[in-house]
Structure formats: structure tokens, C-alpha cells
Design an enzyme around this catalytic site. Structure first.
Site, PDB file in Angstrom:
ATOM      1  N   ASP A  49       0.785  -1.238   0.000  1.00 18.49           N
ATOM      2  CA  ASP A  49       0.000   0.000   0.000  1.00 18.49           C
ATOM      3  C   ASP A  49       0.825   1.301   0.000  1.00 18.49           C
ATOM      4  OD1 ASP A  49      -1.962  -1.927   0.232  1.00 18.49           O
ATOM      5  OD2 ASP A  49      -2.816  -1.190   2.105  1.00 18.49           O
ATOM      6  N   LYS A  56      -7.033  -4.973  -3.052  1.00 19.07           N
ATOM      7  CA  LYS A  56      -7.792  -5.525  -1.927  1.00 19.07           C
ATOM      8  C   LYS A  56      -8.709  -4.466  -1.353  1.00 19.07           C
ATOM      9  CE  LYS A  56      -3.988  -4.367   1.156  1.00 19.07           C
ATOM     10  NZ  LYS A  56      -4.693  -3.361   1.954  1.00 19.07           N
ATOM     11  N   CYS A 109      -2.019  -2.808   7.690  1.00 19.17           N
ATOM     12  CA  CYS A 109      -1.925  -3.723   6.544  1.00 19.17           C
ATOM     13  C   CYS A 109      -0.644  -4.541   6.527  1.00 19.17           C
ATOM     14  CB  CYS A 109      -2.152  -2.950   5.256  1.00 19.17           C
ATOM     15  SG  CYS A 109      -3.878  -2.384   5.113  1.00 19.17           S
TER      16      CYS A 109
END
Ligand code: VGL
Ligand code: ZN
Length: 202
Positions: free
Chosen positions: A12, A110, A155
Site C-alpha cells: 500500500d 484488496k 496492513c
């Protein structure tokens, strides 16, 4: 070069998690030179991208009367509510322009299902719905993963814990990560990763 059985997973590194973004992680962009350099050491590189519809259930804006960082109960368990971030196709959801993306063979998106969040690169937040990453890595003969990216305590940590549960040897390069630290989440997740056998280095 690392062994051919090792993969780098970059979590990310998107504009919304960097300074100026909707869910900025302090100093998030400072990791990019180290992440770019790490990519040169791995023959297998995977990037993940948080990729939400505007209607996503993790956005406080979709829960009247709630504010960002409140907790709510979802059918799959407790969920933190976030500012609107990483909406599909927006500049905030794009990779930071300084991140190298050419070395990556796979980009996993995701958090695209409106009703469920997905912190981990492996499973959505019900901890059972797969993203497909495990199958990809296994079929390519990968047995060890190194994780870098944002955010350490969400994450990255959820991905590391799932990877350990799936049987991978897991390293988190902490110098190539930055965290959010919400209500002690940084200390809690570092401890959880250590307890799961994740190697914390950097
Ligand atoms: C993340 C909160 C919400 C992350 C993603 O990348 O750590 N955190 N969505
Ligand atoms: Zn998100």
C-alpha cells in the site's frame, strides 16, 4: 540477490497513505528509497493496492453519526472506521510517483468488496476470504516473504500474521515501514508479530 524462494511484498505505498493524502501516515513517503532498493534484491516482487469503492463500509462517511477512527461491529468482527481513502481510480489510490513499479510481477488489489475491509494481502478482514496471493506465491515456489510498506500496524502487520499462519518464513523490514499508531496499535502489533515468529529487522 536473495534466494529464488524469497519474495518481497510491498504493501500500500499509495498517495493517500503518504503526506498530503487522506489517511496520511507520518513520514510515509520516507520509506520509498529503501523500498525501491529492496526491489533490486528480489526476483519476485508483489505490490498491493488498497482499492475501495466509494460506498465502502470502512469509511466513516458511510456511517451517519460516526467519525473516523471510531470502532464499529461488522458481521466479521470489530472494524475501525477510516476517512475516505484509496477510492478506486482516484489519484489517492495511485502508487506514490516515486515508487518503482516496473520490477513487480503482480499487483494485488484488496478491499474492493463494499461490505468487508481487507487489511491483509492474503485474506480479507473475516480472515477467511482469500485474495489469491497465497496461491500465486505457492505456485511460484515461494516459501519466504519480506514485507515493507504502509501501515506497519495495520496492513503490514495483518499481512505478516497471515503469512506466518500460512507457513511462510516472514520478515518485516521495519525501516521500510511506517505506522499509524492508533490506541497503542503499534506496540500491540509488533508484539503480536514477534509472538507469531515474524522476524522484525531494519
Ligand atoms: C490501511 C487502514 C485502512 C493500511 C488500509 O494500508 O494499513 N489502513 N486501509
Ligand atoms: Zn483501506
Amino acid at each position: 540477490m536473495r534466494p529464488a524462494t524469497d519474495a518481497l511484498i510491498v504493501i500500500d505505498v499509495q498517495n493517500d497513505f503518504c503526506p498530503g493524502g487522506a489517511l496520511a501516515v507520518a513520514d510515509g513517503d520516507a520509506i520509498i528509497p529503501r523500498v525501491n532498493a529492496l526491489m533490486g534484491q528480489f526476483a519476485t516482487v508483489v505490490l498491493t493496492q488498497d482499492w475501495h469503492p466509494a460506498s465502502h463500509a470502512s469509511f466513516a462517511a458511510n456511517h451517519p453519526g460516526r467519525a473516523p477512527f471510531d470502532m464499529v461491529d461488522m458481521p466479521y468482527g470489530a472494524q475501525t472506521l477510516w476517512p475516505v481513502h484509496c477510492v478506486q481510480g482516484t489519484d489517492g489510490a495511485a502508487f506514490h510517483p516515486a515508487l518503482r513499479t516496473d520490477p513487480a510481477q503482480l499487483v494485488i488489489r484488496k478491499g474492493f468488496r463494499p461490505a468487508i475491509d481487507s487489511y491483509s494481502a492474503f485474506f480479507e478482514n473475516d480472515r477467511t476470504t482469500p485474495t489469491g496471493l497465497d496461491g500465486y506465491l505457492r505456485s511460484r515456489g515461494i516459501s519466504a516473504v519480506t514485507l515493507a510498506g504502509l501501515a506497519t500496524d495495520f496492513c503490514v502487520a495483518f499481512s505478516a500474521l497471515d503469512a506466518a499462519r500460512l507457513g511462510y518464513a516472514v520478515t518485516v523490514d521495519l525501516a521500510a515501514c511506517r505506522g499509524i499508531d492508533l490506541g497503542g496499535s503499534m506496540a500491540a502489533m509488533l508484539q503480536a508479530m514477534r509472538a507469531a515468529g515474524v522476524v522484525l529487522e531494519g
